[in-house]
Scaffold this motif. Sequence first.
Motif, PDB file in Angstrom:
ATOM      1  N   HIS A  44      17.471  17.052  -4.855  1.00 29.24           N
ATOM      2  CA  HIS A  44      17.115  15.661  -5.116  1.00 29.24           C
ATOM      3  C   HIS A  44      16.160  15.552  -6.308  1.00 29.24           C
ATOM      4  O   HIS A  44      16.154  14.545  -7.013  1.00 29.24           O
ATOM      5  N   GLY A  68      21.658  15.912  -2.679  1.00 28.80           N
ATOM      6  CA  GLY A  68      20.325  16.257  -2.193  1.00 28.80           C
ATOM      7  C   GLY A  68      19.730  15.158  -1.340  1.00 28.80           C
ATOM      8  O   GLY A  68      19.084  15.423  -0.324  1.00 28.80           O
ATOM      9  N   GLY A  69      19.953  13.909  -1.735  1.00 28.51           N
ATOM     10  CA  GLY A  69      19.461  12.787  -0.939  1.00 28.51           C
ATOM     11  C   GLY A  69      20.105  12.732   0.439  1.00 28.51           C
ATOM     12  O   GLY A  69      19.444  12.455   1.440  1.00 28.51           O
ATOM     13  N   THR A 110      21.964  15.215  -7.259  1.00 28.79           N
ATOM     14  CA  THR A 110      20.873  14.382  -6.780  1.00 28.79           C
ATOM     15  C   THR A 110      21.313  13.558  -5.566  1.00 28.79           C
ATOM     16  O   THR A 110      20.568  13.415  -4.599  1.00 28.79           O
ATOM     17  N   ILE A 111      22.525  13.043  -5.613  1.00 33.28           N
ATOM     18  CA  ILE A 111      23.048  12.269  -4.481  1.00 33.28           C
ATOM     19  C   ILE A 111      23.244  13.180  -3.273  1.00 33.28           C
ATOM     20  O   ILE A 111      22.869  12.832  -2.147  1.00 33.28           O
ATOM     21  N   GLY A 170      17.931  20.182   0.135  1.00 34.28           N
ATOM     22  CA  GLY A 170      18.104  18.791  -0.271  1.00 34.28           C
ATOM     23  C   GLY A 170      16.959  18.300  -1.126  1.00 34.28           C
ATOM     24  O   GLY A 170      17.160  17.559  -2.097  1.00 34.28           O
ATOM     25  N   GLU A 171      15.739  18.703  -0.770  1.00 35.32           N
ATOM     26  CA  GLU A 171      14.588  18.322  -1.589  1.00 35.32           C
ATOM     27  C   GLU A 171      14.681  18.935  -2.982  1.00 35.32           C
ATOM     28  O   GLU A 171      14.337  18.286  -3.972  1.00 35.32           O
ATOM     29  N   PRO A 185      19.168   9.799 -10.601  1.00 36.66           N
ATOM     30  CA  PRO A 185      19.773   9.508  -9.292  1.00 36.66           C
ATOM     31  C   PRO A 185      21.274   9.222  -9.317  1.00 36.66           C
ATOM     32  O   PRO A 185      21.858   8.984  -8.271  1.00 36.66           O
ATOM     33  N   VAL A 213      18.614  15.581   2.501  1.00 35.02           N
ATOM     34  CA  VAL A 213      17.258  15.268   2.930  1.00 35.02           C
ATOM     35  C   VAL A 213      17.288  14.375   4.164  1.00 35.02           C
ATOM     36  O   VAL A 213      16.467  14.507   5.068  1.00 35.02           O
ATOM     37  N   GLN A 214      18.235  13.453   4.229  1.00 28.07           N
ATOM     38  CA  GLN A 214      18.340  12.582   5.394  1.00 28.07           C
ATOM     39  C   GLN A 214      19.013  13.275   6.570  1.00 28.07           C
ATOM     40  O   GLN A 214      18.730  12.966   7.728  1.00 28.07           O
TER      41      GLN A 214
END
Length: 111
Positions: free
Chosen positions: A31, A44-45, A41-42, A27-28, A36, A48-49
């Motif tokens: 991202h 990946g965000g 990128t979405i 994810g990092e 964005p 990451v969460q």
Amino acid sequence: MRISLLFNLFGKPAALAALGAVALRQGERLHALGPPTEFPTIAGGVMVQLGPLLIGAAIVWALWGVLRLLRARAGRGIVCFSCGGPMHQRRNRWGAYQHCLNCGRNESLRH
């Protein structure tokens, strides 16, 4: 203590923690790719969460396994009639039974 007991109690939480670590790392990387508004990128965000949540769930699951193991060692809870290991209650088409996570024995709950 047998290896199968440790695998039964901690194998799935370890796999979940590994999945969380992979999701966090990938994810990092996703991202940081671009602006964005693009899909990678979405995604990946979101990954990451999601990574820390999976790792946290794995920790809670592993602590539950430690609690079951400690209760069995102290003689409390559902323990095996043969080896004293922790047991898991299950149901199938023939009725309810208990399965030992240490030695693999089954005990019927019908009698």
